[in-house]
Design an enzyme around this catalytic site. Structure first.
Site, PDB file in Angstrom:
ATOM      1  CD  GLU A 243      -9.346   6.392   0.208  1.00  6.54           C
ATOM      2  OE1 GLU A 243      -8.295   6.069  -0.360  1.00  6.54           O
ATOM      3  OE2 GLU A 243      -9.387   7.049   1.264  1.00  6.54           O
ATOM      4  CB  VAL A 244      -9.400   1.607  -5.011  1.00  6.50           C
ATOM      5  CG1 VAL A 244      -9.137   0.976  -6.377  1.00  6.50           C
ATOM      6  CG2 VAL A 244      -8.390   2.725  -4.738  1.00  6.50           C
TER       7      VAL A 244
ATOM      8  CG  ASN B 150     -12.156  -0.264   3.878  1.00  5.22           C
ATOM      9  OD1 ASN B 150     -12.403  -0.643   5.020  1.00  5.22           O
ATOM     10  ND2 ASN B 150     -10.999   0.276   3.546  1.00  5.22           N
TER      11      ASN B 150
ATOM     12  CG  HIS C  56      -6.781  -2.705   3.197  1.00  5.04           C
ATOM     13  ND1 HIS C  56      -6.053  -1.569   2.929  1.00  5.04           N
ATOM     14  CD2 HIS C  56      -7.996  -2.519   2.631  1.00  5.04           C
ATOM     15  CE1 HIS C  56      -6.802  -0.728   2.237  1.00  5.04           C
ATOM     16  NE2 HIS C  56      -7.979  -1.272   2.050  1.00  5.04           N
TER      17      HIS C  56
ATOM     18  CG  ASP D   5      -2.065   0.990   1.085  1.00  7.73           C
ATOM     19  OD1 ASP D   5      -3.219   0.539   0.955  1.00  7.73           O
ATOM     20  OD2 ASP D   5      -1.797   2.214   1.093  1.00  7.73           O
ATOM     21  CB  ILE D   6       0.772   4.243  -2.177  1.00  7.76           C
ATOM     22  CG1 ILE D   6       1.848   5.123  -2.767  1.00  7.76           C
ATOM     23  CG2 ILE D   6      -0.488   5.015  -1.857  1.00  7.76           C
ATOM     24  CD1 ILE D   6       1.506   5.677  -4.138  1.00  7.76           C
TER      25      ILE D   6
ATOM     26  CG  HIS E  81      -8.664  -3.429  -2.353  1.00  3.32           C
ATOM     27  ND1 HIS E  81      -9.635  -2.720  -3.033  1.00  3.32           N
ATOM     28  CD2 HIS E  81      -8.372  -2.692  -1.254  1.00  3.32           C
ATOM     29  CE1 HIS E  81      -9.893  -1.610  -2.379  1.00  3.32           C
ATOM     30  NE2 HIS E  81      -9.147  -1.568  -1.274  1.00  3.32           N
TER      31      HIS E  81
HETATM   32  P1  AMP Z   1      -9.835   1.329   0.126  1.00  6.96           P
HETATM   33  O1  AMP Z   1     -10.122   2.570   0.915  1.00  6.96           O
HETATM   34  O2  AMP Z   1     -10.146   0.069   0.865  1.00  6.96           O
HETATM   35  O3  AMP Z   1     -10.465   1.389  -1.251  1.00  6.96           O
HETATM   36  O4  AMP Z   1      -8.259   1.292  -0.032  1.00  6.96           O
HETATM   37  C1  AMP Z   1      -7.558   1.793  -1.117  1.00  6.96           C
HETATM   38  C2  AMP Z   1      -6.107   1.711  -0.763  1.00  6.96           C
HETATM   39  O5  AMP Z   1      -5.349   1.838  -1.934  1.00  6.96           O
HETATM   40  C3  AMP Z   1      -5.621   2.804   0.207  1.00  6.96           C
HETATM   41  O6  AMP Z   1      -5.095   2.208   1.390  1.00  6.96           O
HETATM   42  C4  AMP Z   1      -4.546   3.530  -0.597  1.00  6.96           C
HETATM   43  O7  AMP Z   1      -3.456   3.950   0.183  1.00  6.96           O
HETATM   44  C5  AMP Z   1      -4.156   2.479  -1.620  1.00  6.96           C
HETATM   45  N1  AMP Z   1      -3.604   2.992  -2.869  1.00  6.96           N
HETATM   46  C6  AMP Z   1      -4.161   3.927  -3.686  1.00  6.96           C
HETATM   47  N2  AMP Z   1      -3.391   4.111  -4.763  1.00  6.96           N
HETATM   48  C7  AMP Z   1      -2.329   3.269  -4.642  1.00  6.96           C
HETATM   49  C8  AMP Z   1      -1.183   2.999  -5.430  1.00  6.96           C
HETATM   50  N3  AMP Z   1      -0.970   3.632  -6.602  1.00  6.96           N
HETATM   51  N4  AMP Z   1      -0.297   2.077  -5.005  1.00  6.96           N
HETATM   52  C9  AMP Z   1      -0.505   1.431  -3.835  1.00  6.96           C
HETATM   53  N5  AMP Z   1      -1.565   1.642  -3.040  1.00  6.96           N
HETATM   54  C10 AMP Z   1      -2.470   2.552  -3.433  1.00  6.96           C
END
Ligand code: AMP
Length: 113
Positions: free
Chosen positions: A94-95, A86, A101, A29-30, A99
C-alpha cells in the site's frame, strides 16, 4: 511527492517512533496485526524491493540490524517474530516506500498479514 513515511520521518505527521538512526526509522503500525507490529522504514525513499540497488546493500543490512535490536527491546527476540515486506499489487503493498513489518508478541498463524 513525499510518501506518508517520509512525512513521518520529517515529523510532518505523528507516529509512535521506537527507533531511529541516520538511515532507518521505526514506528508502530497504525493498524496493528499482532501485539507487536512495528514498521521499519528506510529513510531513503526506495519504492519497492524491485528498486533496491547495489549501493543500498549496507542500508538493507542496517534495517535488519535495527529489526533485531527492536525485537530485543520489545522482549520478543527469544520467542520469535516474523518480518514481512509486501511488494506491488499481488504482494498487497500500500505504501511505496520500502519497509519491513516486524510482527510478534503472540504465536503467529499461517496468515501472515
Ligand atoms: P504495506 O501494505 O506493506 O505497504 O503496509 C503499509 C502499512 O502502513 C500498513 O500496515 C498500514 O497500517 C501502515 N500505515 C499506513 N499509514 C500509517 C501511519 N500514518 N502510521 C503508521 N502506520 C501506517
Amino acid at each position: 511527492m513525499a510518501t506518508i513515511f517520509t512525512k513521518i520521518i520529517n515529523r510532518e505527521i505523528p507516529a509512535t517512533i521506537v527507533f531511529e538512526n541516520d538511515k532507518v526509522l521505526a514506528f508502530k503500525d497504525i493498524n496493528p496485526q499482532a501485539p507487536v507490529h512495528i514498521l521499519v522504514v528506510s529513510k531513503k525513499e526506495i519504492p519497492t524491493i524491485n528498486d533496491i540497488k547495489e549501493e543500498d546493500k549496507e542500508l538493507i543490512g542496517e534495517m535488519y540490524i535495527a529489526i533485531a535490536k527492536i525485537a530485543k527491546d520489545f522482549g520478543i527476540d527469544k520467542e520469535g517474530y516474523r518480518v514481512v515486506t509486501n511488494c506491488n499489487e499481488y504482494g498487497g503493498q500500500e505504501v511505496f516506500h520500502i519497509h519491513f513489518h516486524l510482527l510478534g508478541g503472540k504465536k503467529l498463524g499461517a496468515k501472515i498479514i
